[in-house]
Design a protein around this motif. Structure first.
Motif, PDB file in Angstrom:
ATOM      1  N   ASP A  17      -6.300  -2.762  12.683  1.00 56.25           N
ATOM      2  CA  ASP A  17      -7.659  -3.125  12.204  1.00 56.25           C
ATOM      3  C   ASP A  17      -8.736  -2.331  11.553  1.00 56.25           C
ATOM      4  N   ASN A  18      -8.607  -0.934  12.096  1.00 58.60           N
ATOM      5  CA  ASN A  18      -9.246   0.220  11.792  1.00 58.60           C
ATOM      6  C   ASN A  18      -8.497   1.557  11.839  1.00 58.60           C
ATOM      7  N   ASP A  19      -9.331   2.448  11.226  1.00 58.33           N
ATOM      8  CA  ASP A  19      -8.544   3.717  11.195  1.00 58.33           C
ATOM      9  C   ASP A  19      -8.692   4.587  12.551  1.00 58.33           C
ATOM     10  N   ALA A  20      -9.578   4.177  13.219  1.00 56.00           N
ATOM     11  CA  ALA A  20      -9.805   4.926  14.678  1.00 56.00           C
ATOM     12  C   ALA A  20      -8.493   4.591  15.504  1.00 56.00           C
ATOM     13  N   LEU A  21      -7.988   3.396  15.318  1.00 48.96           N
ATOM     14  CA  LEU A  21      -6.642   2.820  16.132  1.00 48.96           C
ATOM     15  C   LEU A  21      -5.415   3.730  15.753  1.00 48.96           C
ATOM     16  N   LEU A  22      -5.434   4.450  14.685  1.00 45.48           N
ATOM     17  CA  LEU A  22      -4.355   5.188  14.346  1.00 45.48           C
ATOM     18  C   LEU A  22      -4.328   6.424  15.348  1.00 45.48           C
ATOM     19  N   LEU A  23      -5.532   6.979  15.983  1.00 40.80           N
ATOM     20  CA  LEU A  23      -5.497   7.970  16.911  1.00 40.80           C
ATOM     21  C   LEU A  23      -4.601   7.623  18.240  1.00 40.80           C
ATOM     22  N   PHE A  54       0.837   3.218   5.796  1.00 40.35           N
ATOM     23  CA  PHE A  54       1.441   4.464   5.829  1.00 40.35           C
ATOM     24  C   PHE A  54       1.262   5.576   6.865  1.00 40.35           C
ATOM     25  N   GLN A  55      -0.083   5.632   7.118  1.00 40.05           N
ATOM     26  CA  GLN A  55      -0.478   6.654   8.263  1.00 40.05           C
ATOM     27  C   GLN A  55       0.168   6.205   9.705  1.00 40.05           C
TER      28      GLN A  55
END
Length: 135
Positions: A17-23, A54-55
């Motif tokens: 849902d958002n980039d913060a969850l990639l962490l 991709f990230q």
């Protein structure tokens, strides 16, 4: 989710849902296959969603892991651009084209190497595949 010996298969929306969850993503897999889905991720979530996809793949792979990618050609996007209003809007905003994926994955995402493996000669249809390695 199905498990066959040491192979796990599951169906889910892989776009966070958002980039913060990639962490929060931890390395779990040795190989991730992405066969004929990048167009749909791209058309439904735009450049931001595809980049996040991709990230997440990169973060999900263990050191030495492999990402097998079969991107669809740009022409196939054009044929599907009017399926929904959302897809139409995303199509108009796409800047990261399939022929730029390799550069993006190796210079911005962090994959260490790339190998073009092509399409099997016996295949009547199909796209070219690439293999990216985390080390």
């Amino acid at each position: 989710m199905s498990t066959f010996y040491n192979i796990m298969c599951f169906q889910a929306n892989y776009v966070l849902d958002n980039d913060a969850l990639l962490l929060t993503q931890r390395p779990e897999y040795d190989v991730i296959l992405c066969l004929s889905v990048t167009k749909w991720v791209h058309l439904n979530w735009g450049d931001c969603g595809l980049k996040r996809f991709f990230q997440r793949v990169y973060r999900h792979l263990r050191p030495g892991g492999l990402f097998v990618l079969e991107p669809q050609p740009w022409e196939s996007y054009v044929r599907r651009k009017k399926l929904t209003d959302n897809i139409s809007q995303n199509f108009k905003s796409i800047r990261l084209k399939p022929d730029q994926f390799t550069n993006y994955l190796t210079t911005e995402v962090g994959f260490a190497s790339y190998e073009f493996i092509g399409t099997p000669n016996s295949s009547a249809k199909g796209n070219f595949s690439d293999v990216f390695s985390t080390s």
